[in-house]
Design a protein around this motif. Structure first.
Motif, PDB file in Angstrom:
ATOM      1  N   VAL A 380       0.879  -1.164   0.000  1.00  0.00           N
ATOM      2  CA  VAL A 380       0.000   0.000   0.000  1.00  0.00           C
ATOM      3  C   VAL A 380       0.918   1.216   0.000  1.00  0.00           C
ATOM      4  O   VAL A 380       1.998   1.182   0.591  1.00  0.00           O
ATOM      5  CB  VAL A 380      -0.976   0.000   1.206  1.00  0.00           C
ATOM      6  CG1 VAL A 380      -0.242   0.120   2.536  1.00  0.00           C
ATOM      7  CG2 VAL A 380      -2.013   1.120   1.082  1.00  0.00           C
ATOM      8  N   ALA A 381       0.508   2.254  -0.713  1.00  0.00           N
ATOM      9  CA  ALA A 381       1.334   3.456  -0.785  1.00  0.00           C
ATOM     10  C   ALA A 381       0.441   4.686  -0.734  1.00  0.00           C
ATOM     11  O   ALA A 381      -0.734   4.615  -1.089  1.00  0.00           O
ATOM     12  CB  ALA A 381       2.135   3.476  -2.087  1.00  0.00           C
ATOM     13  N   ALA A 382       1.002   5.793  -0.277  1.00  0.00           N
ATOM     14  CA  ALA A 382       0.271   7.060  -0.321  1.00  0.00           C
ATOM     15  C   ALA A 382       1.256   8.220  -0.326  1.00  0.00           C
ATOM     16  O   ALA A 382       2.308   8.157   0.300  1.00  0.00           O
ATOM     17  CB  ALA A 382      -0.665   7.182   0.876  1.00  0.00           C
ATOM     18  N   VAL A 383       0.894   9.250  -1.085  1.00  0.00           N
ATOM     19  CA  VAL A 383       1.599  10.528  -1.036  1.00  0.00           C
ATOM     20  C   VAL A 383       0.615  11.502  -0.403  1.00  0.00           C
ATOM     21  O   VAL A 383      -0.542  11.564  -0.818  1.00  0.00           O
ATOM     22  CB  VAL A 383       1.999  11.015  -2.449  1.00  0.00           C
ATOM     23  CG1 VAL A 383       2.777  12.323  -2.372  1.00  0.00           C
ATOM     24  CG2 VAL A 383       2.814   9.945  -3.181  1.00  0.00           C
ATOM     25  N   GLY A 398      -6.105  10.719  -6.273  1.00  0.00           N
ATOM     26  CA  GLY A 398      -5.663   9.956  -7.438  1.00  0.00           C
ATOM     27  C   GLY A 398      -4.396   9.165  -7.223  1.00  0.00           C
ATOM     28  O   GLY A 398      -4.070   8.274  -7.992  1.00  0.00           O
ATOM     29  N   SER A 399      -3.657   9.510  -6.159  1.00  0.00           N
ATOM     30  CA  SER A 399      -2.382   8.815  -5.929  1.00  0.00           C
ATOM     31  C   SER A 399      -2.562   7.686  -4.928  1.00  0.00           C
ATOM     32  O   SER A 399      -3.612   7.550  -4.303  1.00  0.00           O
ATOM     33  CB  SER A 399      -1.340   9.795  -5.395  1.00  0.00           C
ATOM     34  OG  SER A 399      -1.602  10.071  -4.030  1.00  0.00           O
ATOM     35  N   GLY A 400      -1.516   6.903  -4.788  1.00  0.00           N
ATOM     36  CA  GLY A 400      -1.485   5.890  -3.739  1.00  0.00           C
ATOM     37  C   GLY A 400      -2.440   4.752  -3.966  1.00  0.00           C
ATOM     38  O   GLY A 400      -2.931   4.530  -5.070  1.00  0.00           O
ATOM     39  N   LEU A 402      -3.619   0.521  -3.155  1.00  0.00           N
ATOM     40  CA  LEU A 402      -3.135  -0.843  -2.955  1.00  0.00           C
ATOM     41  C   LEU A 402      -2.601  -1.453  -4.240  1.00  0.00           C
ATOM     42  O   LEU A 402      -2.945  -1.018  -5.341  1.00  0.00           O
ATOM     43  CB  LEU A 402      -4.315  -1.706  -2.484  1.00  0.00           C
ATOM     44  CG  LEU A 402      -4.914  -1.345  -1.131  1.00  0.00           C
ATOM     45  CD1 LEU A 402      -6.339  -1.861  -1.036  1.00  0.00           C
ATOM     46  CD2 LEU A 402      -4.064  -1.916   0.001  1.00  0.00           C
TER      47      LEU A 402
ATOM     48  N   ILE B  75       4.536  -0.289  -7.995  1.00  0.00           N
ATOM     49  CA  ILE B  75       4.146   0.770  -7.047  1.00  0.00           C
ATOM     50  C   ILE B  75       4.377   2.171  -7.599  1.00  0.00           C
ATOM     51  O   ILE B  75       3.745   3.126  -7.145  1.00  0.00           O
ATOM     52  CB  ILE B  75       4.931   0.576  -5.723  1.00  0.00           C
ATOM     53  CG1 ILE B  75       4.247   1.308  -4.562  1.00  0.00           C
ATOM     54  CG2 ILE B  75       6.390   1.018  -5.856  1.00  0.00           C
ATOM     55  CD1 ILE B  75       4.771   0.924  -3.194  1.00  0.00           C
ATOM     56  N   ARG B  78       1.482   4.516  -8.567  1.00  0.00           N
ATOM     57  CA  ARG B  78       0.737   5.033  -7.407  1.00  0.00           C
ATOM     58  C   ARG B  78       1.477   6.197  -6.744  1.00  0.00           C
ATOM     59  O   ARG B  78       0.863   7.122  -6.218  1.00  0.00           O
ATOM     60  CB  ARG B  78       0.530   3.897  -6.391  1.00  0.00           C
ATOM     61  CG  ARG B  78      -0.430   2.832  -6.867  1.00  0.00           C
ATOM     62  CD  ARG B  78      -0.560   1.723  -5.836  1.00  0.00           C
ATOM     63  NE  ARG B  78       0.349   0.606  -6.082  1.00  0.00           N
ATOM     64  CZ  ARG B  78       0.722  -0.272  -5.153  1.00  0.00           C
ATOM     65  NH1 ARG B  78       0.299  -0.140  -3.906  1.00  0.00           N
ATOM     66  NH2 ARG B  78       1.518  -1.269  -5.458  1.00  0.00           N
ATOM     67  N   ILE B  79       2.811   6.121  -6.749  1.00  0.00           N
ATOM     68  CA  ILE B  79       3.623   7.193  -6.157  1.00  0.00           C
ATOM     69  C   ILE B  79       3.649   8.414  -7.094  1.00  0.00           C
ATOM     70  O   ILE B  79       3.404   9.544  -6.667  1.00  0.00           O
ATOM     71  CB  ILE B  79       5.068   6.702  -5.909  1.00  0.00           C
ATOM     72  CG1 ILE B  79       5.091   5.511  -4.934  1.00  0.00           C
ATOM     73  CG2 ILE B  79       5.967   7.838  -5.429  1.00  0.00           C
ATOM     74  CD1 ILE B  79       4.802   5.826  -3.505  1.00  0.00           C
ATOM     75  N   LEU B  81       1.698   9.530  -9.263  1.00  0.00           N
ATOM     76  CA  LEU B  81       0.442  10.287  -9.343  1.00  0.00           C
ATOM     77  C   LEU B  81       0.285  11.296  -8.199  1.00  0.00           C
ATOM     78  O   LEU B  81      -0.591  12.147  -8.239  1.00  0.00           O
ATOM     79  CB  LEU B  81      -0.751   9.313  -9.351  1.00  0.00           C
ATOM     80  CG  LEU B  81      -1.016   8.627 -10.699  1.00  0.00           C
ATOM     81  CD1 LEU B  81      -1.948   7.434 -10.531  1.00  0.00           C
ATOM     82  CD2 LEU B  81      -1.616   9.634 -11.695  1.00  0.00           C
ATOM     83  N   GLY B  82       1.160  11.205  -7.198  1.00  0.00           N
ATOM     84  CA  GLY B  82       1.077  12.136  -6.068  1.00  0.00           C
ATOM     85  C   GLY B  82       1.764  13.466  -6.316  1.00  0.00           C
ATOM     86  O   GLY B  82       1.749  14.337  -5.451  1.00  0.00           O
ATOM     87  N   TYR B  83       2.397  13.626  -7.481  1.00  0.00           N
ATOM     88  CA  TYR B  83       3.188  14.828  -7.723  1.00  0.00           C
ATOM     89  C   TYR B  83       2.782  15.530  -9.012  1.00  0.00           C
ATOM     90  O   TYR B  83       2.429  14.878  -9.996  1.00  0.00           O
ATOM     91  CB  TYR B  83       4.682  14.459  -7.791  1.00  0.00           C
ATOM     92  CG  TYR B  83       5.150  13.792  -6.520  1.00  0.00           C
ATOM     93  CD1 TYR B  83       5.410  14.557  -5.382  1.00  0.00           C
ATOM     94  CD2 TYR B  83       5.269  12.410  -6.436  1.00  0.00           C
ATOM     95  CE1 TYR B  83       5.808  13.951  -4.190  1.00  0.00           C
ATOM     96  CE2 TYR B  83       5.657  11.798  -5.253  1.00  0.00           C
ATOM     97  CZ  TYR B  83       5.922  12.571  -4.131  1.00  0.00           C
ATOM     98  OH  TYR B  83       6.296  11.977  -2.974  1.00  0.00           O
TER      99      TYR B  83
END
Lengths: 432, 192
Positions: A380-383, A398-400, A402, B75, B78-79, B81-83
């Motif tokens: 699992v990841a999140a920014v 939209g980010s992070g 599973l 991964i 997913r990372i 897309l946070g920036y």
């Protein structure tokens, strides 16, 4: 002299041990040196100590930690499966001391005076600070389960701090007969390492599948759902017959009566709403709260420590920064990566304060891997950013998220290799 | 020479990008990568690549490709897309300024020698100086398990081939057969 930092100077002055004795009066030599005392040598504390010195080598940074070595909780479930040794997750603080010039004191912090700005250790040492970082991790609410306490935990381990209890639990699994039953009691939210109990069940199943294939693992859970549940259940179905007549892992959640209220240590029986369950091996992970020093130092509101999420400065006592599992850092989970990320936010805020500046805009990341089988990893990841009102650490839209369901075998296999690389890099980034 | 000029220009850009708008600093953004890619981008975990010293355009292209699903990942999408694109560019400059610290890897001298000759014939034109950091992806001293994943992705159409790479790699494979790609990886792994 201006290119030489304090450590180098002390080295030139005749070796660090001697120098510490000769120059035992920091006030004389370092009249204007800012002092930071870091309480707790886990991910949060170590990362903070290392990055403080990395970014400002003129700072006097002291780390206070009770244990002489750090044993990581992350990857400790792999000790249970036999995939790795306890030694492989045990590390010394030597690099923090020798490479980064952090003063490492192996002793317990027993008090923090936020007015005098002093940390007191068990041997009576008083450490003055300009900023204090508190990263004590979690403590248990022993009162929550009748019959379970710190002493019983020596033989019926929680193994939620990696170390001797991890080895005890591993040895109990080795001694268990084929066809034995392992009972894992999962804690209620919030707790350290949300996917941990379920990865633990997976790693124990991985061991049993090869060595004790008739054995069963029962998870009793006071929650109706859990972290990465879909991915765990899919992995368990793939490897351990989950939800078949031959299931190796069974999960009993809140609605099925998974809440446990008592333990009979002599028989190894736990009392849940659904009935009494006997385990040949019993592993109880009790409900949790912030580590002891956070309570002693009046940093808590209830079980956890409220902080300004822009800086991790305590909302109760200025000048003290609480990070990692002990802090209320919603919506970040209580994870190693979160503590590592929070430490860098706190360090930036402390340095800004020392420079007389406003703290910058924070940014945070969490990544967390779980290993379900030899070649089956999930993540699992999140920014995150700070919400507009500054009250919530919120995931960037939209980010992070599973790992996908139904991913390819190659995808799952790579996530195991990334999990192991993650482990090496987190350890390196915090203390090497 | 071309490379030197380019690096001078990049160094200028890197300094000028320090003046930035509101939001987290490039350093703060880049520090969050360390748990997987090592302090300042020098990875000690063999499946995560070292990104210190990486060409900022290569970094930016990679992150944008992850973000836009043009490059497969577990991964990184997913990372990424946070920036914002701008934040990605700033992180790229941050990592470009870092000196990579590589670790010795165990390699097979015979494959390394073959890999070197293949590199000289097919790869050196873009991956100059044995694949040291430059305007193509850093290969020298890169972790071999990471390079294995990367090459497998190229060869299985999971990743876009840059410029002439597909033709060059396939020529190398034609010349030396199945040993070609492992030999190249061993050669790069030996260059720390």
């Amino acid at each position: 002299m201006n290119r030489i930092n304090r450590r180098d100077f002390l080295r030139l002055a005749g070796g660090s041990t001697l120098a510490a004795g000769v120059f035992g009066f920091p006030g004389l030599l370092l009249a204007n040196t800012r002092k930071v005392v870091v309480v707790g040598g886990g991910v949060g504390g170590c990362t903070a100590a290392k990055y403080l010195r990395k970014l400002d080598p003129t700072l006097d940074v002291t780390l206070v930690e009770a244990k002489s070595h750090y044993t990581s909780c992350f990857m400790s479930n792999e000790v249970l499966s036999g995939d790795r040794s306890i030694e492989s997750i045990t590390f010394s603080y030597a690099d923090l001391r020798d490479k980064y010039g952090v003063n490492v004191i192996i002793d317990s912090a027993v008090g923090i005076d936020p007015v005098a700005r002093e940390v007191r250790t068990a041997d009576g040492t008083r450490l003055a600070y300009d900023a204090c970082v508190v990263s004590p991790g979690v403590d248990f609410k022993w009162e929550a389960i009748d019959g379970y306490d710190a002493q019983v935990a020596e033989t019926i381990p929680h193994a939620w701090f990696a170390g001797p209890q991890t080895v005890t639990l591993r040895n109990q699994l080795l001694a268990m007969p084929d066809g034995g039953k392992v009972v894992i009691v999962a804690p209620p939210n919030p707790f350290k390492c949300p996917p941990g109990p379920y990865e633990r069940a997976s790693q124990i199943a991985m061991y049993c599948k090869h060595h004790k294939p008739k054995s069963k693992i029962l998870i009793l859970d006071p929650k109706a759902k859990f972290s990465k549940a879909g991915l765990f259940k899919q992995g368990w179905a793939q490897h351990y017959g989950f939800e078949t007549d031959n299931a190796m892992i069974e999960w009993v959640g809140k609605e099925q009566g998974g809440t446990v209220s008592a333990l009979d240590p002599s028989s190894g029986t736990v009392k849940a709403e659904a009935g009494d369950f006997h385990g040949d091996v019993v592993n109880i992970i009790p409900p949790q709260k912030a580590g002891k020093i956070a309570h002693i130092a009046d940093l808590v509101d209830g079980d956890w420590c409220p902080v300004d999420k822009r800086t991790f400065e305590s909302e109760r006592h200025p000048g003290i920064y609480v990070l990692g599992d002990a802090s209320s850092a919603a919506k970040m989970p209580k994870s190693a990566y979160a503590a590592n990320s929070q430490a860098k936010v706190a360090v930036a805020a402390i340095l800004a304060r020392f420079a007389g500046q406003e703290p910058g805009e924070p940014t945070y990341v969490n990544t967390c891997y779980s290993i379900i089988a030899e070649e089956h990893g999930i993540s699992v990841a999140a920014v995150y950013r700070l919400s507009e009102d500054g009250k919530v650490i919120t995931s960037i839209e939209g980010s992070g998220g599973l790992s996908p369901m139904d991913a390819s075998a190659e995808h799952r296999k790579r996530e195991v290799t990334y999990a192991h690389s993650w482990f090496q890099n987190v350890i390196d980034d915090m203390m090497q | 020479m071309k490379k030197t000029v380019r690096h001078l220009l990049l160094a200028l850009l890197a300094t000028s990008s320090a003046a930035q708008a509101a939001g987290p600093t490039a350093q703060a953004l880049a520090f969050t990568c360390a748990g997987c890619h090592g302090t300042d981008g020098s990875s000690v975990g063999p499946s995560s690549p070292t990104i210190a010293g990486m060409d900022p355009d290569v970094f930016t292209d990679a992150m944008l490709d992850y973000k836009n699903e043009k490059r497969s990942s577990t991964i990184m999408k997913r990372i990424a897309l946070g920036y914002t694109d701008e934040q990605i560019r700033e992180m790229g400059f941050f990592f470009y300024r870092q000196q990579p610290r590589t670790k010795p890897q165990k390699t097979d001298p015979e494959l390394v020698a073959l890999g070197k000759s293949l590199h000289d014939s097919y790869c050196e034109k873009c991956h100059e100086e044995g694949g040291r950091p430059g305007d193509a992806g850093t290969l020298a001293g890169q972790w071999m398990p990471y390079l294995e994943h990367a090459m497998s992705d190229y060869l299985n159409d999971q990743r876009r081939w840059p410029r002439k790479m597909e033709r060059k790699v396939k020529e190398a494979v034609k010349a030396e057969g199945e040993r070609a790609v492992p030999a190249l990886i061993q050669y790069y792994g030996s260059q720390n």
